[in-house]
Scaffold this motif. Structure first.
Motif, PDB file in Angstrom:
ATOM      1  N   SER A 173       0.826  -1.206   0.000  1.00 23.90           N
ATOM      2  CA  SER A 173       0.000   0.000   0.000  1.00 23.90           C
ATOM      3  C   SER A 173       0.860   1.256   0.000  1.00 23.90           C
ATOM      4  O   SER A 173       0.566   2.235  -0.703  1.00 23.90           O
ATOM      5  CB  SER A 173      -0.928  -0.003   1.225  1.00 23.90           C
ATOM      6  OG  SER A 173      -1.860  -1.063   1.162  1.00 23.90           O
ATOM      7  N   VAL A 174       1.936   1.244   0.790  1.00 26.47           N
ATOM      8  CA  VAL A 174       2.855   2.383   0.817  1.00 26.47           C
ATOM      9  C   VAL A 174       3.491   2.580  -0.565  1.00 26.47           C
ATOM     10  O   VAL A 174       3.597   3.707  -1.066  1.00 26.47           O
ATOM     11  CB  VAL A 174       3.936   2.182   1.894  1.00 26.47           C
ATOM     12  CG1 VAL A 174       5.071   3.179   1.724  1.00 26.47           C
ATOM     13  CG2 VAL A 174       3.329   2.314   3.282  1.00 26.47           C
ATOM     14  N   ALA A 175       3.896   1.479  -1.202  1.00 29.82           N
ATOM     15  CA  ALA A 175       4.477   1.585  -2.542  1.00 29.82           C
ATOM     16  C   ALA A 175       3.461   2.100  -3.543  1.00 29.82           C
ATOM     17  O   ALA A 175       3.789   2.896  -4.436  1.00 29.82           O
ATOM     18  CB  ALA A 175       5.017   0.231  -2.983  1.00 29.82           C
ATOM     19  N   MET A 176       2.213   1.680  -3.441  1.00 29.82           N
ATOM     20  CA  MET A 176       1.161   2.163  -4.334  1.00 29.82           C
ATOM     21  C   MET A 176       0.958   3.665  -4.191  1.00 29.82           C
ATOM     22  O   MET A 176       0.639   4.354  -5.154  1.00 29.82           O
ATOM     23  CB  MET A 176      -0.156   1.441  -4.032  1.00 29.82           C
ATOM     24  CG  MET A 176      -0.224   0.016  -4.522  1.00 29.82           C
ATOM     25  SD  MET A 176      -1.799  -0.768  -4.042  1.00 29.82           S
ATOM     26  CE  MET A 176      -1.811  -2.186  -5.153  1.00 29.82           C
ATOM     27  N   ALA A 177       1.147   4.160  -2.962  1.00 30.30           N
ATOM     28  CA  ALA A 177       1.007   5.600  -2.724  1.00 30.30           C
ATOM     29  C   ALA A 177       2.215   6.381  -3.216  1.00 30.30           C
ATOM     30  O   ALA A 177       2.074   7.485  -3.753  1.00 30.30           O
ATOM     31  CB  ALA A 177       0.784   5.860  -1.238  1.00 30.30           C
ATOM     32  N   GLY A 232      -2.015   3.215   2.025  1.00 30.35           N
ATOM     33  CA  GLY A 232      -0.636   3.672   2.105  1.00 30.35           C
ATOM     34  C   GLY A 232      -0.536   5.137   2.456  1.00 30.35           C
ATOM     35  O   GLY A 232       0.282   5.544   3.296  1.00 30.35           O
ATOM     36  N   ARG A 233      -1.382   5.954   1.835  1.00 33.59           N
ATOM     37  CA  ARG A 233      -1.358   7.388   2.126  1.00 33.59           C
ATOM     38  C   ARG A 233      -1.739   7.670   3.570  1.00 33.59           C
ATOM     39  O   ARG A 233      -1.142   8.542   4.220  1.00 33.59           O
ATOM     40  CB  ARG A 233      -2.299   8.131   1.171  1.00 33.59           C
ATOM     41  CG  ARG A 233      -1.719   8.345  -0.228  1.00 33.59           C
ATOM     42  CD  ARG A 233      -2.569   9.291  -1.043  1.00 33.59           C
ATOM     43  NE  ARG A 233      -3.839   8.675  -1.435  1.00 33.59           N
ATOM     44  CZ  ARG A 233      -4.022   8.004  -2.574  1.00 33.59           C
ATOM     45  NH1 ARG A 233      -3.013   7.848  -3.412  1.00 33.59           N
ATOM     46  NH2 ARG A 233      -5.203   7.505  -2.865  1.00 33.59           N
ATOM     47  N   GLN A 234      -2.741   6.943   4.077  1.00 34.21           N
ATOM     48  CA  GLN A 234      -3.150   7.139   5.470  1.00 34.21           C
ATOM     49  C   GLN A 234      -2.001   6.870   6.430  1.00 34.21           C
ATOM     50  O   GLN A 234      -1.758   7.647   7.366  1.00 34.21           O
ATOM     51  CB  GLN A 234      -4.322   6.212   5.810  1.00 34.21           C
ATOM     52  CG  GLN A 234      -5.675   6.690   5.370  1.00 34.21           C
ATOM     53  CD  GLN A 234      -6.765   5.760   5.874  1.00 34.21           C
ATOM     54  OE1 GLN A 234      -7.259   4.891   5.158  1.00 34.21           O
ATOM     55  NE2 GLN A 234      -7.144   5.925   7.121  1.00 34.21           N
ATOM     56  N   TYR A 235      -1.306   5.760   6.203  1.00 32.24           N
ATOM     57  CA  TYR A 235      -0.235   5.415   7.129  1.00 32.24           C
ATOM     58  C   TYR A 235       0.942   6.371   6.991  1.00 32.24           C
ATOM     59  O   TYR A 235       1.549   6.771   7.997  1.00 32.24           O
ATOM     60  CB  TYR A 235       0.220   3.976   6.912  1.00 32.24           C
ATOM     61  CG  TYR A 235       0.981   3.437   8.098  1.00 32.24           C
ATOM     62  CD1 TYR A 235       0.310   2.996   9.234  1.00 32.24           C
ATOM     63  CD2 TYR A 235       2.372   3.396   8.113  1.00 32.24           C
ATOM     64  CE1 TYR A 235       0.997   2.516  10.345  1.00 32.24           C
ATOM     65  CE2 TYR A 235       3.065   2.924   9.219  1.00 32.24           C
ATOM     66  CZ  TYR A 235       2.374   2.486  10.324  1.00 32.24           C
ATOM     67  OH  TYR A 235       3.056   2.032  11.428  1.00 32.24           O
ATOM     68  N   LEU A 236       1.270   6.743   5.774  1.00 33.60           N
ATOM     69  CA  LEU A 236       2.357   7.691   5.566  1.00 33.60           C
ATOM     70  C   LEU A 236       2.048   9.042   6.209  1.00 33.60           C
ATOM     71  O   LEU A 236       2.917   9.657   6.839  1.00 33.60           O
ATOM     72  CB  LEU A 236       2.627   7.876   4.070  1.00 33.60           C
ATOM     73  CG  LEU A 236       3.345   6.729   3.368  1.00 33.60           C
ATOM     74  CD1 LEU A 236       3.284   6.910   1.860  1.00 33.60           C
ATOM     75  CD2 LEU A 236       4.791   6.621   3.826  1.00 33.60           C
TER      76      LEU A 236
END
Length: 263
Positions: A173-177, A232-236
């Motif tokens: 998910s982070v990579a997708m973001a 991913g965006r939420q966690y970042l």
């Protein structure tokens, strides 16, 4: 990653210049460090230094709005990967080598008057805790270690639906973001890996190092199913908001005899 053209930022050592550097009294330096290694079939080899670099840069950008005395260094792209050498082009530095590189960077920073240093680590194989203890005994500096993926662990289950150890839902998910053009989700392996044969290891009260080549053929531990850019965006965003707050507090707190403890 962003396709925007780079801009000159006083908080970014990669883009600032000598004229600007001479006009800033930096209090805090941030050093991102990662690794170059496999992450399942579908994620880029450089993901660890990409996400560590992003979190460090974005956190410095946010903190700079509150205090103009923080600088982010370029990320170190290599880490401790001796247990992934069965996968093509994993690049391994011993911990002692990595520690020595970090020591010389910190020695340079101290020479330039910066005594507060934050290491933003993006790779679980890098173990800087003994180094931090030693370098603070040897040099008149204060070093803080942040494994960035742990910053929001208390909110993990509110964002993700599956646990992730390596190349699973969280990292995907982070990579997708960050770099969606580098994610080939259609090629992802399941991330299934066998447990240890000893209960003590599975319970966690005995530790060892895993040879990732014995886990599966795709160097993934954690199912990436359900990964989304929004997760991913939420966690970042959570991680960067929290880290930027710490950087602001660190940059605005003077060093005294009790630092960093309460008076």
């Amino acid at each position: 990653m962003s396709s925007q053209k780079p801009t000159i930022n006083d908080w970014d050592l990669s883009t600032t210049n000598l004229r600007r550097l001479k006009n800033v009294n930096y209090e805090v330096a941030v050093i991102p460090v990662g690794a170059t290694e496999a992450h399942n079939w579908h994620l880029p080899e450089g993901l660890d230094f990409m996400h560590a670099g992003h979190v460090a840069r974005e956190s410095c950008r946010k903190a700079w709005q509150n205090c103009q005395n923080i600088v982010c260094l370029p990320p170190l792209p290599y880490g401790v990967d001796c247990n992934q050498m069965s996968f093509p082009l994993a690049i391994h530095l011993s911990q002692s080598t990595l520690d020595q590189v970090m020591r010389e960077i910190i020695t340079s920073l101290k020479h330039h008057g910066i005594r507060k240093i934050v290491i933003v680590n993006g790779h679980g194989g890098n173990n800087f805790e003994p180094f931090v203890r030693q370098v603070q005994s040897d040099l008149d500096v204060h070093v803080f270690l942040c494994n960035w993926w742990k910053i929001g662990f208390d909110k993990y289950d509110e964002i993700f639906t599956r646990p992730d150890d390596h190349g699973g839902q969280m990292e995907t998910s982070v990579a997708m973001a960050l770099c969606p053009e580098l994610v080939e989700i259609e090629n992802a392996g399941t991330g299934h890996a066998p447990p240890f044969r000893f209960e003590a290891l599975n319970k966690g009260w005995v530790k060892t190092s895993r040879d990732f080549g014995k886990l599966n053929d795709h160097c993934g531990v954690g199912n990436p199913e359900g990964s989304t850019p929004e997760r991913g965006r939420q966690y970042l965003e959570l991680a960067c908001d929290r880290l930027s707050g710490f950087l602001t507090d660190l940059a605005t707190t003077p060093i005294d005899d009790n630092f960093p403890m309460q008076p």
